[in-house]
Every structure is written in structure tokens, then in C-alpha cells.
Design a protein around this motif. Structure first.
Motif, PDB file in Angstrom:
ATOM      1  N   GLU A 128      16.553 -10.026  -8.109  1.00 57.48           N
ATOM      2  CA  GLU A 128      17.199 -10.779  -9.187  1.00 57.48           C
ATOM      3  C   GLU A 128      17.473  -9.870 -10.383  1.00 57.48           C
ATOM      4  N   ARG A 129      16.466  -9.134 -10.792  1.00 57.01           N
ATOM      5  CA  ARG A 129      16.576  -8.322 -11.995  1.00 57.01           C
ATOM      6  C   ARG A 129      17.591  -7.204 -11.839  1.00 57.01           C
ATOM      7  N   HIS A 130      17.689  -6.618 -10.655  1.00 56.58           N
ATOM      8  CA  HIS A 130      18.554  -5.468 -10.452  1.00 56.58           C
ATOM      9  C   HIS A 130      19.884  -5.826  -9.800  1.00 56.58           C
ATOM     10  N   GLY A 131      20.206  -7.114  -9.739  1.00 54.02           N
ATOM     11  CA  GLY A 131      21.539  -7.536  -9.337  1.00 54.02           C
ATOM     12  C   GLY A 131      21.885  -7.360  -7.876  1.00 54.02           C
ATOM     13  N   THR A 132      20.886  -7.405  -6.989  1.00 58.11           N
ATOM     14  CA  THR A 132      21.161  -7.257  -5.558  1.00 58.11           C
ATOM     15  C   THR A 132      20.882  -8.538  -4.766  1.00 58.11           C
ATOM     16  N   VAL A 133      20.444  -9.597  -5.446  1.00 53.40           N
ATOM     17  CA  VAL A 133      20.044 -10.800  -4.721  1.00 53.40           C
ATOM     18  C   VAL A 133      21.228 -11.465  -4.028  1.00 53.40           C
ATOM     19  N   HIS A 134      22.449 -11.236  -4.501  1.00 48.71           N
ATOM     20  CA  HIS A 134      23.613 -11.827  -3.833  1.00 48.71           C
ATOM     21  C   HIS A 134      23.754 -11.296  -2.404  1.00 48.71           C
ATOM     22  N   LEU A 135      23.292 -10.070  -2.164  1.00 53.23           N
ATOM     23  CA  LEU A 135      23.326  -9.529  -0.806  1.00 53.23           C
ATOM     24  C   LEU A 135      22.376 -10.292   0.105  1.00 53.23           C
ATOM     25  N   LEU A 136      21.225 -10.658  -0.426  1.00 51.84           N
ATOM     26  CA  LEU A 136      20.255 -11.440   0.348  1.00 51.84           C
ATOM     27  C   LEU A 136      20.788 -12.840   0.619  1.00 51.84           C
ATOM     28  N   ASP A 137      21.377 -13.479  -0.381  1.00 52.17           N
ATOM     29  CA  ASP A 137      21.898 -14.831  -0.192  1.00 52.17           C
ATOM     30  C   ASP A 137      23.028 -14.854   0.838  1.00 52.17           C
ATOM     31  N   ALA A 138      23.872 -13.832   0.819  1.00 50.44           N
ATOM     32  CA  ALA A 138      24.940 -13.747   1.820  1.00 50.44           C
ATOM     33  C   ALA A 138      24.360 -13.507   3.211  1.00 50.44           C
ATOM     34  N   TRP A 139      23.340 -12.643   3.299  1.00 52.01           N
ATOM     35  CA  TRP A 139      22.672 -12.397   4.587  1.00 52.01           C
ATOM     36  C   TRP A 139      22.060 -13.681   5.121  1.00 52.01           C
ATOM     37  N   ALA A 140      21.416 -14.453   4.254  1.00 54.16           N
ATOM     38  CA  ALA A 140      20.776 -15.698   4.695  1.00 54.16           C
ATOM     39  C   ALA A 140      21.801 -16.666   5.253  1.00 54.16           C
ATOM     40  N   LEU A 141      22.966 -16.762   4.606  1.00 57.28           N
ATOM     41  CA  LEU A 141      24.016 -17.655   5.118  1.00 57.28           C
ATOM     42  C   LEU A 141      24.476 -17.204   6.496  1.00 57.28           C
ATOM     43  N   ARG A 142      24.705 -15.917   6.663  1.00 56.10           N
ATOM     44  CA  ARG A 142      25.132 -15.424   7.978  1.00 56.10           C
ATOM     45  C   ARG A 142      24.057 -15.672   9.040  1.00 56.10           C
ATOM     46  N   ALA A 143      22.796 -15.466   8.669  1.00 55.02           N
ATOM     47  CA  ALA A 143      21.706 -15.694   9.615  1.00 55.02           C
ATOM     48  C   ALA A 143      21.643 -17.154  10.040  1.00 55.02           C
ATOM     49  N   ALA A 144      21.795 -18.066   9.090  1.00 54.77           N
ATOM     50  CA  ALA A 144      21.747 -19.494   9.401  1.00 54.77           C
ATOM     51  C   ALA A 144      22.927 -19.912  10.272  1.00 54.77           C
ATOM     52  N   LEU A 145      24.114 -19.437   9.919  1.00 50.66           N
ATOM     53  CA  LEU A 145      25.300 -19.788  10.710  1.00 50.66           C
ATOM     54  C   LEU A 145      25.213 -19.200  12.111  1.00 50.66           C
ATOM     55  N   GLY A 146      24.664 -17.991  12.218  1.00 55.21           N
ATOM     56  CA  GLY A 146      24.495 -17.393  13.534  1.00 55.21           C
ATOM     57  C   GLY A 146      23.557 -18.195  14.408  1.00 55.21           C
ATOM     58  N   LEU A 147      22.466 -18.669  13.830  1.00 54.81           N
ATOM     59  CA  LEU A 147      21.511 -19.488  14.574  1.00 54.81           C
ATOM     60  C   LEU A 147      22.150 -20.813  14.997  1.00 54.81           C
ATOM     61  N   LEU A 148      22.786 -21.479  14.065  1.00 54.45           N
ATOM     62  CA  LEU A 148      23.376 -22.788  14.348  1.00 54.45           C
ATOM     63  C   LEU A 148      24.542 -22.676  15.322  1.00 54.45           C
ATOM     64  N   GLY A 149      25.302 -21.616  15.199  1.00 54.05           N
ATOM     65  CA  GLY A 149      26.461 -21.458  16.061  1.00 54.05           C
ATOM     66  C   GLY A 149      26.099 -21.222  17.504  1.00 54.05           C
ATOM     67  N   ARG A 150      24.913 -20.679  17.754  1.00 51.43           N
ATOM     68  CA  ARG A 150      24.518 -20.380  19.125  1.00 51.43           C
ATOM     69  C   ARG A 150      24.090 -21.615  19.908  1.00 51.43           C
ATOM     70  N   SER A 151      23.391 -22.552  19.240  1.00 50.80           N
ATOM     71  CA  SER A 151      22.781 -23.603  20.064  1.00 50.80           C
ATOM     72  C   SER A 151      22.605 -24.943  19.365  1.00 50.80           C
ATOM     73  N   ALA A 152      23.205 -25.144  18.200  1.00 46.71           N
ATOM     74  CA  ALA A 152      22.905 -26.363  17.452  1.00 46.71           C
ATOM     75  C   ALA A 152      24.075 -27.327  17.343  1.00 46.71           C
ATOM     76  N   ALA A 153      25.131 -27.098  18.085  1.00 46.75           N
ATOM     77  CA  ALA A 153      26.307 -27.952  17.963  1.00 46.75           C
ATOM     78  C   ALA A 153      25.937 -29.410  18.218  1.00 46.75           C
ATOM     79  N   GLY A 154      26.273 -30.278  17.255  1.00 47.41           N
ATOM     80  CA  GLY A 154      26.057 -31.707  17.418  1.00 47.41           C
ATOM     81  C   GLY A 154      24.655 -32.184  17.163  1.00 47.41           C
ATOM     82  N   LEU A 155      23.745 -31.304  16.733  1.00 46.56           N
ATOM     83  CA  LEU A 155      22.361 -31.714  16.508  1.00 46.56           C
ATOM     84  C   LEU A 155      22.165 -32.185  15.070  1.00 46.56           C
ATOM     85  N   ARG A 156      21.196 -33.094  14.892  1.00 44.89           N
ATOM     86  CA  ARG A 156      20.859 -33.595  13.557  1.00 44.89           C
ATOM     87  C   ARG A 156      19.934 -32.605  12.860  1.00 44.89           C
TER      88      ARG A 156
END
Length: 325
Positions: A128-156
Motif C-alpha cells: 500500500e505504502r509503496h504503490g504496488t498493491v494494484h498489482l496484487l489486486d489485479a493478480w487476485a482478480l485473474r486468479a479468481a477468474l481462472g479458478l471459476l472459469g475452469r470448473s464453476a460454470a453455473g454454480l452458486r
């Protein structure tokens, strides 16, 4: 040579300084990732100890303690993301009222140079202090979408992602979010972004634009840290799907009638606006029962803590059907 160099600029004489970090190539590091990490750490140590220094990277087995300050953790986080050694784990956000949609909070962890996994509470403040947290937030989104895209279609299921206020103001992060959500339209409907309530007040135009774009792609948006000092008018003007109550409210729920009245009032307003409510820091079964009595929809904390790996969060889930999510 560098120390002796001088140049004139804007009526003043300036000098040049430099620090160097070096590391030898190792036979057990064919891709050079560990070597680069050692050189990077050595350079950082040299800069922290003053100008004109040269530091040699530490080989495996040699025990030299590097200063674990904010600058260190910011750079180590970026290094872990680049090395693809960061991992995503998930904490359950438990339903208090039988809601069929399962919710999980993504918890990023990075690897230190010695290979051990490090929690966000340790490296996050430095990012946060050194201005790199946006890289982590973008990585987290890609990680979540990658997980969901593989096997979560249509799940609650909804994967909750914390978004830093500084990430929202970063153009690269905004572009990454829009592109990722458009590229994964089905998985986008299983993402929930968590935005600090304070950011909604201090950066209203930016948060408004992000919330509208995220919801247009199918994602949910929550305001977090909602409590005594929050502006209730935000709930009417901001396009959101839910709120996460400030941790202090759950902590004092059992001992303070005032906190209980506040929770009851926030829940009533949220219900009238059809917003989902989540309580943080629900650490005992007694607190969970009180939150359930007050009509709070979900809770997270030690009372429900079940840290899971990615594939495990999708087991036993049911396809989406009619009803509130």
C-alpha cells in the motif's frame, strides 16, 4: 568515477550516486529466478545502508537477515507475483440464514526468499505504502477468474476480492478489471468486489465509475468497513449489492446495547434497499447467533474459519436457480 561526476542544473551543482547488488549464478537455478531475487535483495540492502555501496547476494545456506520493512515487503510481493509463487487461499463467508449461495474471501499469500508463505497482513501495508498493491489486486482478480472459469460454470458461488483505495485510482488496474471481466463473462457473475467505505466518500466519482462498470459486467460490489462513522446516504447513491459491517460492531455486539441498536438500524436500511449484509470478526458461536437474530445475512471470522485451497471451495455446490443470491 560516479562520485566525482558533477553537473549543473537550474543554477545548482548536482552529484550522482549509485548502489549495486550482485549475485553469482548458481547451478541449482537454471532459470535465474533465485539469482535475480538475491541480486534484488542485495541492491535493496545497499540502498538502505547509504550511497556508494556494493552488496553481494546471499547464497542458500548462508544466514543473513535482511531488514523486513515496508520497502522490502513491497518488492518481495512484486517478486513473488513475477515468479508465480504467490498462492490464493479462501476463507468462508458463512450464511446465517440458509442462503444457497456460497461465498468465499480470497486471501493472497506470497513466498519470502526462504520459501515460507507470508500473509497479507505482513506484506500488504508495504505494498500500500509503496504503490504496488494494484498489482496484487489485479493478480487476485485473474486468479479468481481462472479458478471459476475452469470448473464453476453455473454454480452458486461468489468469490470476494478486496480492492484497495489506491488501486481504484490506478488507471492500469481499472483497465485490467474491465478487460478481465469482459474476457470471462460467465465467471464475472461469480465475482464480488469489496471497496472500502472510506474510499466511497473520499473518491466518490472514481468508486462510482468502478462500481457501475463492475456491475454492468455481472460482478457484485460491496462497501466494507461500514459502521458508526459511515454516511448512510452513500447506500442510496452508490450502485452496490451489499455492505460489510465494521469489525468493531461484531466485537462489541454481546456487551453493548448501542452496538446492537446500530447493527439493527443498518440492517433495516440495508433490507429496505435490498442489500446483502456481511459481518466481520464473528469469532464465537454466541456472536454468530446474535447476528442471526438481527437478520444479518452472512458472517466471517474465527467462528467459521475454514481456510481452503482453490479447488476445494467449489466442491458440493449447486447450480444457480431462482431466488436471491
Amino acid at each position: 568515477v560516479l562520485g566525482a561526476f558533477r553537473f549543473h542544473w537550474d543554477g545548482a551543482v548536482h552529484s550522482v550516486g549509485a548502489s549495486f547488488g550482485v549475485a553469482g549464478l548458481a547451478a541449482d537455478d537454471p532459470q535465474g529466478l533465485l539469482t535475480l531475487s538475491r541480486a534484488d535483495s542485495a541492491c535493496r540492502t545497499a540502498k538502505q545502508q547509504g550511497r556508494g555501496r556494493i552488496e553481494v547476494g546471499v547464497e542458500p545456506g548462508n544466514h543473513v537477515t535482511l531488514p523486513r520493512n515496508d520497502a522490502y515487503w513491497s518488492e518481495r510481493m512484486v517478486g513473488s507475483l513475477d515468479e508465480q509463487s504467490a498462492i490464493a487461499e479462501f476463507d468462508e463467508i458463512a450464511s446465517l440464514g440458509g442462503n444457497p449461495t456460497r461465498r468465499w474471501k480470497l486471501r493472497p499469500r506470497i513466498r519470502d526468499l526462504d520459501g515460507r508463505l507470508v500473509e497479507f497482513d505482513t506484506f500488504g501495508p508495504g505494498a500500500e505504502r509503496h504503490g504496488t498493491v494494484h498489482l496484487l489486486d489485479a493478480w487476485a482478480l485473474r486468479a479468481a477468474l481462472g479458478l471459476l472459469g475452469r470448473s464453476a460454470a453455473g454454480l452458486r458461488v461468489r468469490i470476494h476480492l478486496a480492492v484497495s483505495a489506491s488501486s481504484l485510482a490506478h488507471a492500469d488496474f481499472m483497465r485490467t478489471c474491465v478487460e478481465c471481466l469482459r474476457t470471462h463473462p460467465a465467471a464475472a457473475h461469480q465475482i464480488a468486489f469489496e471497496i472500502p467505505d472510506a474510499a466511497a466518500e473520499s473518491q466518490m466519482a472514481i468508486v462510482l465509475g468502478f462500481a457501475e462498470a463492475a456491475r454492468a459486467a455481472g460482478a457484485e460490489v460491496f462497501l466494507t468497513g461500514f459502521g458508526i462513522g459511515s454516511a448512510l446516504g452513500t447506500l442510496r447513491t452508490m450502485p452496490i449489492d451489499g455492505i460489510e459491517l465494521d469489525a468493531e460492531l461484531a466485537n462489541k455486539l454481546a456487551t453493548s446495547d448501542v452496538e446492537r441498536a446500530i447493527v439493527r438500524g443498518i440492517r433495516g436500511i440495508a433490507s429496505s434497499l435490498n442489500l446483502i449484509t456481511i459481518a466481520r470478526s464473528c469469532d464465537t458461536s454466541a456472536t454468530a447467533e446474535q447476528l442471526r437474530e438481527e437478520g444479518i445475512d452472512y458472517a466471517q471470522g474465527d467462528a467459521f474459519r475454514r481456510r481452503q485451497a482453490g479447488n476445494e471451495v467449489l466442491r458440493g455446490l449447486h447450480p444457480v436457480g431462482p431466488g436471491r443470491t
